[in-house]
Motif scaffolding. Sequence first.
Motif, mmCIF file in Angstrom:
data_model
loop_
_atom_site.group_PDB
_atom_site.id
_atom_site.type_symbol
_atom_site.label_atom_id
_atom_site.label_comp_id
_atom_site.label_asym_id
_atom_site.label_seq_id
_atom_site.Cartn_x
_atom_site.Cartn_y
_atom_site.Cartn_z
ATOM 1 N N ARG A 9 1.381 3.870 1.824
ATOM 2 C CA ARG A 9 2.142 5.082 1.635
ATOM 3 C C ARG A 9 2.811 5.477 0.534
ATOM 4 N N GLN A 10 3.294 4.445 -0.316
ATOM 5 C CA GLN A 10 3.974 4.787 -1.435
ATOM 6 C C GLN A 10 2.951 5.265 -2.337
ATOM 7 N N ALA A 11 1.849 4.593 -2.456
ATOM 8 C CA ALA A 11 0.833 5.024 -3.422
ATOM 9 C C ALA A 11 0.260 6.767 -3.111
ATOM 10 N N ALA A 12 0.332 6.812 -1.833
ATOM 11 C CA ALA A 12 0.177 8.287 -1.248
ATOM 12 C C ALA A 12 1.437 9.211 -1.505
ATOM 13 N N LYS A 13 2.286 8.828 -2.069
ATOM 14 C CA LYS A 13 3.501 9.429 -2.313
ATOM 15 C C LYS A 13 4.244 10.217 -1.091
ATOM 16 N N LEU A 14 4.000 9.356 -0.032
ATOM 17 C CA LEU A 14 4.695 9.890 1.251
ATOM 18 C C LEU A 14 6.046 8.904 1.681
ATOM 19 N N GLN A 16 8.812 7.835 4.803
ATOM 20 C CA GLN A 16 8.647 7.403 6.170
ATOM 21 C C GLN A 16 8.542 8.519 7.075
ATOM 22 N N PRO A 17 9.545 9.287 7.003
ATOM 23 C CA PRO A 17 9.591 10.525 7.763
ATOM 24 C C PRO A 17 8.146 11.210 8.062
ATOM 25 N N GLN A 18 7.496 11.354 6.717
ATOM 26 C CA GLN A 18 6.194 12.059 6.780
ATOM 27 C C GLN A 18 5.368 11.206 7.476
ATOM 28 N N ALA A 19 5.373 9.708 7.068
ATOM 29 C CA ALA A 19 4.527 8.826 7.935
ATOM 30 C C ALA A 19 4.528 8.987 9.465
ATOM 31 N N ALA A 20 5.865 9.103 9.935
ATOM 32 C CA ALA A 20 6.201 8.853 11.265
ATOM 33 C C ALA A 20 5.442 10.311 11.744
ATOM 34 N N GLN A 27 10.700 7.571 12.530
ATOM 35 C CA GLN A 27 10.801 6.832 11.169
ATOM 36 C C GLN A 27 11.237 5.226 11.451
ATOM 37 N N ALA A 28 11.890 4.968 12.665
ATOM 38 C CA ALA A 28 12.242 3.521 12.915
ATOM 39 C C ALA A 28 11.216 3.024 13.039
ATOM 40 N N ARG A 29 10.222 3.404 14.068
ATOM 41 C CA ARG A 29 9.059 2.482 14.097
ATOM 42 C C ARG A 29 8.112 2.489 12.688
ATOM 43 N N ILE A 30 8.173 3.447 11.961
ATOM 44 C CA ILE A 30 7.347 3.169 10.572
ATOM 45 C C ILE A 30 8.182 1.729 9.772
ATOM 46 N N SER A 31 9.488 2.058 9.849
ATOM 47 C CA SER A 31 10.414 1.120 9.176
ATOM 48 C C SER A 31 10.111 -0.257 9.841
ATOM 49 N N LEU A 48 -2.835 6.455 10.029
ATOM 50 C CA LEU A 48 -1.846 6.089 8.645
ATOM 51 C C LEU A 48 -3.062 6.066 7.402
ATOM 52 N N LEU A 49 -3.915 5.306 7.795
ATOM 53 C CA LEU A 49 -4.829 4.999 6.630
ATOM 54 C C LEU A 49 -5.482 6.303 6.025
ATOM 55 N N ASP A 50 -5.712 6.968 7.158
ATOM 56 C CA ASP A 50 -6.274 8.369 6.882
ATOM 57 C C ASP A 50 -5.584 9.341 6.160
ATOM 58 N N ALA A 51 -4.101 9.352 6.560
ATOM 59 C CA ALA A 51 -3.057 10.345 5.586
ATOM 60 C C ALA A 51 -2.762 9.489 4.389
ATOM 61 N N TYR A 52 -3.031 8.375 3.961
ATOM 62 C CA TYR A 52 -2.849 7.590 2.772
ATOM 63 C C TYR A 52 -4.117 7.691 1.928
ATOM 64 N N GLY A 53 -5.294 8.333 2.457
ATOM 65 C CA GLY A 53 -6.342 8.289 1.559
ATOM 66 C C GLY A 53 -7.145 7.056 1.330
ATOM 67 N N VAL A 54 -6.773 5.987 2.103
ATOM 68 C CA VAL A 54 -7.417 4.752 2.114
ATOM 69 C C VAL A 54 -8.855 4.825 2.825
ATOM 70 N N THR A 55 -9.998 4.791 1.842
ATOM 71 C CA THR A 55 -11.527 4.568 2.239
ATOM 72 C C THR A 55 -12.107 3.541 2.099
ATOM 73 N N ASP A 56 -11.581 2.539 1.616
ATOM 74 C CA ASP A 56 -12.128 1.353 1.434
ATOM 75 C C ASP A 56 -12.520 0.659 2.843
ATOM 76 N N LEU A 57 -13.737 0.510 3.433
ATOM 77 C CA LEU A 57 -13.981 0.222 4.684
ATOM 78 C C LEU A 57 -13.533 -1.274 4.960
ATOM 79 N N GLU A 58 -13.683 -2.058 4.060
ATOM 80 C CA GLU A 58 -13.299 -3.505 4.246
ATOM 81 C C GLU A 58 -11.767 -3.820 4.570
ATOM 82 N N VAL A 59 -10.917 -2.708 3.884
ATOM 83 C CA VAL A 59 -9.481 -2.904 3.908
ATOM 84 C C VAL A 59 -9.233 -2.235 5.482
ATOM 85 N N ARG A 60 -9.835 -1.298 5.744
ATOM 86 C CA ARG A 60 -9.849 -0.564 7.050
ATOM 87 C C ARG A 60 -9.946 -1.548 8.239
#
Length: 271
Positions: A9-14, A16-20, A27-31, A48-60
Amino acid sequence: MGTALRQYRQAAKLDQPQAAEVIASSQARISRVESGHATPRVIEVRLLLDAYGVTDLEVRIKLEELAKHSKKRGWWLEHSAHLRPDYVDHIALEDDATYIRQWQPTLVPGLLQTPAYARAVIMEGPDCIAPEAVNQLVTVRESRQTKIEAGGTAYTAILWESVVTQPLVSVDIHRAQLASILDVAKRKNVTVQVLPFSAGALAVTTAGFSSFSFDSEPTVEAVAIENLRGTSVLEAPEDLAAYGNMFDVLRSAALAPDASAKRIRDILRSI
């Protein structure tokens, strides 16, 4: 998993409210997910991984498997077909909480309701609910009480005197409900207080609400308010402070726990 999701999330510059917003939650749930106090569902991880731009299949795959097989997977998911999304969020807050405080001026809180009382108020409610759904909802209310019964959460309930003096259900159900409240209030992690009629207008100053804390300190971190459209969760600092202060005012005006138990016993004898 929580650490990984926070880093992505931090790498995507988002924040917690945006992630929520991504998972249509709070936001409490994200926290709580990021701190390891709650486990997200598989669909939440994917979103969340889509929103963060995480495309590594192994990680997902790894993170989805962790979510899928976690022992903390919510027990309430098996009933999700009969539950509103906002009710699911409310249950998740309860399940994660270390401290729960409730003010209820109209009904016995769900965490204190007997099955018979729960069934009666559900069936008398404004919504038309099928019999099988009523059974599911009663089961969910019983299951919500498990953590309180196990001592995993410190629970304080303040009830307006009308809740215990004015039966909204049959007399037999009301008597059994009062007896149950007295039994539950004997637990070390449970406090029940009655706000007397003598408190005056204070009882109608605010609608019923629940506040939640998720760490070792009872700092209010989320507030849930039930309304006609469902449950609203508040997390803004000014809202948390206002409801935290209001609960303290109500608690100070309420009868002490021993005096509250005596008042309920007196009412029980008078019926």
